[in-house]
Structures are given as C-alpha cells and as structure tokens.
Design a protein around this motif. Structure first.
Motif, short mmCIF file in Angstrom:
data_model
loop_
_atom_site.label_atom_id
_atom_site.label_comp_id
_atom_site.label_asym_id
_atom_site.label_seq_id
_atom_site.Cartn_x
_atom_site.Cartn_y
_atom_site.Cartn_z
N VAL A 113 -14.87 -29.85 36.72
CA VAL A 113 -15.31 -28.52 36.30
C VAL A 113 -16.82 -28.38 36.45
O VAL A 113 -17.31 -27.36 36.92
N LYS A 114 -17.57 -29.43 36.10
CA LYS A 114 -19.03 -29.36 36.08
C LYS A 114 -19.68 -29.70 37.43
O LYS A 114 -20.75 -29.21 37.74
N SER A 115 -19.05 -30.57 38.20
CA SER A 115 -19.58 -31.00 39.52
C SER A 115 -18.47 -30.89 40.56
O SER A 115 -18.02 -31.89 41.11
N PRO A 116 -18.02 -29.68 40.83
CA PRO A 116 -16.81 -29.50 41.64
C PRO A 116 -16.92 -30.00 43.08
O PRO A 116 -15.90 -30.21 43.73
N ARG A 117 -18.11 -30.21 43.60
CA ARG A 117 -18.23 -30.62 45.01
C ARG A 117 -18.16 -32.13 45.18
O ARG A 117 -18.00 -32.62 46.29
N LEU A 118 -18.28 -32.90 44.10
CA LEU A 118 -18.28 -34.35 44.18
C LEU A 118 -16.88 -34.86 44.53
O LEU A 118 -15.92 -34.58 43.83
N SER A 119 -16.77 -35.65 45.60
CA SER A 119 -15.45 -36.05 46.12
C SER A 119 -14.80 -37.22 45.40
O SER A 119 -13.60 -37.40 45.48
N VAL A 120 -15.59 -38.02 44.71
CA VAL A 120 -15.08 -39.12 43.90
C VAL A 120 -15.79 -39.02 42.56
O VAL A 120 -17.01 -38.97 42.52
N GLN A 121 -15.02 -38.97 41.48
CA GLN A 121 -15.63 -38.75 40.18
C GLN A 121 -14.85 -39.44 39.07
O GLN A 121 -13.64 -39.66 39.20
N PRO A 122 -15.54 -39.79 37.99
CA PRO A 122 -14.86 -40.44 36.87
C PRO A 122 -14.05 -39.43 36.06
O PRO A 122 -14.35 -38.24 36.04
N VAL A 123 -13.03 -39.96 35.40
CA VAL A 123 -12.18 -39.18 34.49
C VAL A 123 -12.09 -40.00 33.21
O VAL A 123 -11.77 -41.20 33.27
N SER A 124 -12.35 -39.40 32.07
CA SER A 124 -12.25 -40.14 30.81
C SER A 124 -10.77 -40.39 30.47
O SER A 124 -9.87 -39.71 30.99
N ALA A 125 -10.53 -41.33 29.58
CA ALA A 125 -9.16 -41.64 29.16
C ALA A 125 -8.51 -40.41 28.51
O ALA A 125 -7.32 -40.14 28.74
N ASP A 126 -9.27 -39.66 27.72
CA ASP A 126 -8.73 -38.45 27.09
C ASP A 126 -8.37 -37.40 28.14
O ASP A 126 -7.31 -36.77 28.06
N GLN A 127 -9.27 -37.20 29.11
CA GLN A 127 -9.00 -36.24 30.19
C GLN A 127 -7.78 -36.67 30.98
O GLN A 127 -6.93 -35.84 31.35
N TRP A 128 -7.67 -37.96 31.26
CA TRP A 128 -6.52 -38.50 32.00
C TRP A 128 -5.23 -38.16 31.26
O TRP A 128 -4.27 -37.67 31.86
N ALA A 129 -5.20 -38.42 29.96
CA ALA A 129 -3.99 -38.18 29.16
C ALA A 129 -3.59 -36.71 29.17
O ALA A 129 -2.40 -36.38 29.27
N ILE A 130 -4.56 -35.82 29.08
CA ILE A 130 -4.26 -34.38 29.06
C ILE A 130 -3.67 -33.95 30.40
O ILE A 130 -2.63 -33.27 30.45
N ILE A 131 -4.30 -34.33 31.50
CA ILE A 131 -3.82 -33.93 32.83
C ILE A 131 -2.48 -34.59 33.15
O ILE A 131 -1.58 -33.97 33.72
N PHE A 132 -2.34 -35.84 32.75
CA PHE A 132 -1.08 -36.57 32.93
C PHE A 132 0.07 -35.78 32.29
O PHE A 132 1.11 -35.56 32.91
N LYS A 133 -0.14 -35.33 31.07
CA LYS A 133 0.87 -34.56 30.35
C LYS A 133 1.08 -33.19 31.00
O LYS A 133 2.22 -32.72 31.14
N MET A 134 0.00 -32.53 31.41
CA MET A 134 0.13 -31.21 32.06
C MET A 134 0.95 -31.32 33.34
O MET A 134 1.65 -30.38 33.71
#
Length: 137
Positions: A113-134
């Motif tokens: 969301v904040k750096s949309p052009r970056l092709s490789v980026q970190p994802v926090s464990a909380d963000q991972w869990a949310i998207i995984f569920k979505m």
C-alpha cells in the motif's frame, strides 16, 4: 521464518508459469532495485511469500517458498544484482485484490500500500495472516 511479497507482471512471468516449474522452482531474476535486492539478501530457506500479479490483475494469486538463498542473478553480468529461487506452494483459492487489501484498515501500513512500485517487499506476520484468511486459506 519471515514473509514476503513478490510482484510480477503476468505477461512477463505468471503464477501458472511458476506452478509449472514444480519443485524445481525458478530464479526470481531481473530485479534491478537495490532495496528489493537487499530484501532478498535477508531471505532464508523456507521463507514464504505471496505471489502478486501486478498490472492487470493486481492481486495476490499464490504462495511461494524460498528454495535457494541469494546468489548471482543469471540475467545480469553485473555482480551487484542477486536473486533467490522460489517454488510454488499453492494457489490462493480466492485471489486477494489490491482494492481489498487497501480496504482493510489493518493493512494500511503494508509495503504494498505504501510502496506499491517495490517488486520484492516484506510482509509482517499479522499482515500475512489477514491476507491468508482473505484468500480462503
């Protein structure tokens, strides 16, 4: 274990192509951004990542695993460029669109969301869990 997001234009390298590589996987080559390269330097075997189709789809469509740590990128003669190898783990039952990610207040600080052009980026464990569920997992 850490989590990541790898962006690819589907007409250049698609989820279907990644899946077709099977357990052999494929080099995540062609990255020419120092910050993205530095993130790959932090990766270890078994780290997981979201495979994100940029451009037309703008959605997380699958999950990949790091199968080889950073090494010289075979598509460049410049030793500054390095990459990791990835193999497909599984498809997302429901692709998670950028619009859906942006609509989640808990994902407002996500690099996508904040750096949309970056092709490789970190994802926090909380963000991972949310998207995984979505995505239906």
């Amino acid at each position: 274990m850490r989590y990541w997001l790898f962006k690819s234009e589907p007409d250049a390298w698609s989820w279907d192509q990644q899946m077709a590589k099977g357990d052999l996987g494929e080099e995540w080559s062609g990255v020419r951004n120092y910050q993205a390269r530095n993130f790959m330097r932090e990766m270890v075997l078994g780290d997981l990542g979201f495979f994100y189709h940029s451009q037309s789809d703008k959605a997380v469509v699958g999950i990949v695993s790091v199968t080889a740590t950073v090494h010289p990128d075979s598509t460049s003669d410049d030793p500054a460029w390095e990459c990791v190898d990835l193999k497909a783990v599984q498809a997302m039952p429901r692709p998670v669109t950028l619009a859906a990610i942006k609509a989640q207040p808990d994902l407002a600080d996500m690099a996508l969301v904040k750096s949309p052009r970056l092709s490789v980026q970190p994802v926090s464990a909380d963000q991972w869990a949310i998207i995984f569920k979505m995505g239906g997992l």
